[in-house]
Design an enzyme around this catalytic site. Structure first.
Site, mmCIF file in Angstrom:
data_model
loop_
_atom_site.group_PDB
_atom_site.id
_atom_site.type_symbol
_atom_site.label_atom_id
_atom_site.label_comp_id
_atom_site.label_asym_id
_atom_site.label_seq_id
_atom_site.Cartn_x
_atom_site.Cartn_y
_atom_site.Cartn_z
ATOM 1 N N LYS A 1 -9.013 2.785 10.973
ATOM 2 C CA LYS A 1 -8.186 3.722 11.701
ATOM 3 C C LYS A 1 -9.330 4.727 12.417
ATOM 4 O O LYS A 1 -9.080 5.128 13.541
ATOM 5 C CB LYS A 1 -7.226 4.381 10.798
ATOM 6 N N SER B 1 -3.188 7.432 10.677
ATOM 7 C CA SER B 1 -2.850 7.455 9.592
ATOM 8 C C SER B 1 -3.650 8.910 9.158
ATOM 9 O O SER B 1 -4.846 9.104 9.362
ATOM 10 C CB SER B 1 -3.037 6.192 8.739
ATOM 11 N N TYR C 1 -9.743 -0.471 5.571
ATOM 12 C CA TYR C 1 -8.587 -0.225 6.316
ATOM 13 C C TYR C 1 -8.788 1.281 6.825
ATOM 14 O O TYR C 1 -8.342 1.396 7.855
ATOM 15 C CB TYR C 1 -7.350 -0.233 5.372
HETATM 16 C C1 UD1 Z 1 -1.640 4.588 0.578
HETATM 17 C C2 UD1 Z 1 -3.059 4.177 0.832
HETATM 18 C C3 UD1 Z 1 -3.476 4.967 2.319
HETATM 19 C C4 UD1 Z 1 -2.484 4.332 3.399
HETATM 20 C C5 UD1 Z 1 -0.780 4.698 2.692
HETATM 21 C C6 UD1 Z 1 0.081 3.991 3.779
HETATM 22 C C7 UD1 Z 1 -4.281 4.006 -0.935
HETATM 23 C C8 UD1 Z 1 -5.417 4.539 -2.029
HETATM 24 N N1 UD1 Z 1 -3.977 4.777 -0.069
HETATM 25 O O1 UD1 Z 1 -1.588 6.041 0.451
HETATM 26 O O2 UD1 Z 1 -4.641 4.567 2.880
HETATM 27 O O3 UD1 Z 1 -2.510 5.134 4.536
HETATM 28 O O4 UD1 Z 1 -0.816 4.215 1.389
HETATM 29 O O5 UD1 Z 1 1.298 4.328 3.603
HETATM 30 O O6 UD1 Z 1 -3.926 3.069 -1.335
HETATM 31 N N2 UD1 Z 1 1.724 5.268 -7.107
HETATM 32 C C9 UD1 Z 1 2.197 5.131 -8.350
HETATM 33 N N3 UD1 Z 1 2.615 3.990 -8.671
HETATM 34 C C10 UD1 Z 1 2.465 2.762 -7.710
HETATM 35 C C11 UD1 Z 1 2.347 3.279 -6.458
HETATM 36 C C12 UD1 Z 1 1.898 4.477 -6.058
HETATM 37 O O7 UD1 Z 1 2.036 5.870 -9.069
HETATM 38 O O8 UD1 Z 1 3.352 1.645 -8.060
HETATM 39 C C13 UD1 Z 1 1.389 6.793 -6.647
HETATM 40 C C14 UD1 Z 1 0.066 6.960 -6.081
HETATM 41 O O9 UD1 Z 1 -1.034 7.189 -7.097
HETATM 42 C C15 UD1 Z 1 0.093 8.205 -5.232
HETATM 43 C C16 UD1 Z 1 1.723 8.127 -4.635
HETATM 44 O O10 UD1 Z 1 2.138 7.256 -5.543
HETATM 45 O O11 UD1 Z 1 0.068 9.085 -5.865
HETATM 46 C C17 UD1 Z 1 1.789 7.423 -3.058
HETATM 47 O O12 UD1 Z 1 1.101 6.117 -3.498
HETATM 48 P P1 UD1 Z 1 1.044 5.251 -1.868
HETATM 49 O O13 UD1 Z 1 2.589 5.063 -1.635
HETATM 50 O O14 UD1 Z 1 0.214 3.973 -2.330
HETATM 51 O O15 UD1 Z 1 0.581 5.952 -0.740
HETATM 52 P P2 UD1 Z 1 -0.749 6.847 -0.764
HETATM 53 O O16 UD1 Z 1 -1.673 6.681 -1.910
HETATM 54 O O17 UD1 Z 1 -0.544 8.130 -0.197
#
Ligand code: UD1
Length: 338
Positions: free
Chosen positions: A152, A124, A148
């Site tokens: 990795k 990842s 997590y």
């Molecule tokens: C997250 C994990 C990462 C993991 C990946 C798997 C965290 C901090 N990181 O990454 O370790 O490998 O998922 O796919 O959890 N967001 C919102 N509202 C939501 C959900 C997300 O605003 O309800 C935003 C987040 O702040 C971020 C973006 O959407 O800016 C993507 O979030 P997400 O899909 O959780 O992925 P990652 O943060 O990149």
């Protein structure tokens, strides 16, 4: 090749199994169904027109893993199986280390005893740690911000050490950016249990009416519109990357290869939300919430190594990702049946 796919009933695993069969490989699936439903298997079979050879057990069981390798003449392993929820890993670190490292230990031991030397591993972009420069390149140092992520980083190190001790090994460490999308048929997709942690499944559940509104985690990042930027990659492109890596491993002298699988394009939370509105045809409510602990402003790949060495690149657009996710979610509003 006869390929063992661990976690073959999961989101990325199931899409990869379909493409492996289409490419003419024999596939053996092992899955504990800890975080997937058995009905996935029938969906895979409907798409491939072939029965899935399925072994339902937990790979941390070394004896069962050993027996499986004794029964099957395997040529390669694609290792998806693992726990993957960041927040849960903070609450249950020992479970995460035990499960994610334990499956890898069982597989490496069985591979060594049975002369299987080819392994494609689900890593990842989380291994780039707390504040990496973008676009992220494979030779950045690795670290993590939660258990997590450390599993990795540690699994990558275990594979590197195993390959020093046994130079016949050929291992691909594939660092995924943000996998989203679904099979274009709408019959397979992502089906998280409980409240989705990740953005795309959350948006999809708002669109289908299962959740009231999206919470946007912060709009004061130094990005295009203040919301977090990520490199979303269609699961079909990601699956194709695994097949390209598998073929490359049969031709390389490198014991360990590391490839980013991303598009190289960043998309903000609001850009993804608006793209999804176009796909589903209606507005999606959202509210801005505080930043989520541990989030970084921007994450996107430099995917040039995978292009140069695998001849692979992601071809699907954000609109493709939203359209296919919407087809899956609207046809399966509650996800897979039990
Ligand atoms: C997250 C994990 C990462 C993991 C990946 C798997 C965290 C901090 N990181 O990454 O370790 O490998 O998922 O796919 O959890 N967001 C919102 N509202 C939501 C959900 C997300 O605003 O309800 C935003 C987040 O702040 C971020 C973006 O959407 O800016 C993507 O979030 P997400 O899909 O959780 O992925 P990652 O943060 O990149």
């Amino acid at each position: 090749m006869r390929v063992l796919v661990s976690g073959g009933a999961g989101f990325i695993g199931s899409h990869t199994v379909v493409q492996l069969v289409a490419a003419g490989h024999d596939v053996v699936v092992v899955d504990s169904f800890a975080n997937s439903k058995r009905s996935v298997v029938a969906r895979i079979e409907a798409l491939t027109g072939r029965p899935v050879e399925l072994h339902a057990f937990d790979l941390t069981d070394r004896d069962k893993t050993e027996r499986l390798f004794g029964e099957e003449a395997l040529d390669a392993v694609i290792h998806f199986a693992g726990y993957k929820a960041v927040g849960e890993s903070v609450e249950r670190p020992v479970d995460y280390y035990e499960n994610n490292l334990g499956t890898t230990f069982s597989l490496l031991r069985a591979m060594s005893r049975h002369g299987v030397s080819t392994m494609v591993f689900s890593s990842s972009a989380t291994v780039y740690g707390a504040d990496p420069p973008v676009p992220m390149q494979e030779d950045l140092p690795t670290s993590a911000t939660n258990p997590y992520g450390w599993t990795k980083v540690m699994q990558e190190q275990i594979f590197r050490d195993a390959a020093v001790a046994d130079p016949s090994l050929r291992i691909a460490l594939l660092r995924y950016f943000n996998p989203v999308g679904a099979h274009p048929s709408g019959t397979m997709g992502e089906d998280p249990s409980g409240i989705p942690n990740n953005l795309m499944p959350f948006i999809a559940q708002v669109a289908v009416g299962r959740r009231e509104r999206l919470g946007v985690f912060g709009n004061d990042y130094p990005t295009v519109d203040g919301t977090g930027v990520r490199d979303y990659i269609h699961v079909e492109d990601l699956a194709a990357g695994h097949i390209a890596a598998l073929h490359r491993l049969t031709q390389t002298d490198e014991p360990v290869s590391v490839w980013n699988l991303g598009t190289g394009q960043g998309t903000s939370v609001l850009e993804l939300l608006h793209a999804f509105e176009r796909a589903c045809g209606h507005e999606l409510p959202y509210e801005v919430l505080p930043r989520r602990a541990g989030d970084i402003a921007e994450s996107y790949a430099d995917p040039s190594r995978a292009h140069a060495e695998l001849g692979w690149r992601a071809v699907k657009t954000i609109d493709d990702m939203c359209r296919d996710t919407w087809r899956w979610q609207s046809q399966n509003p509650e996800g897979y049946p039990e």
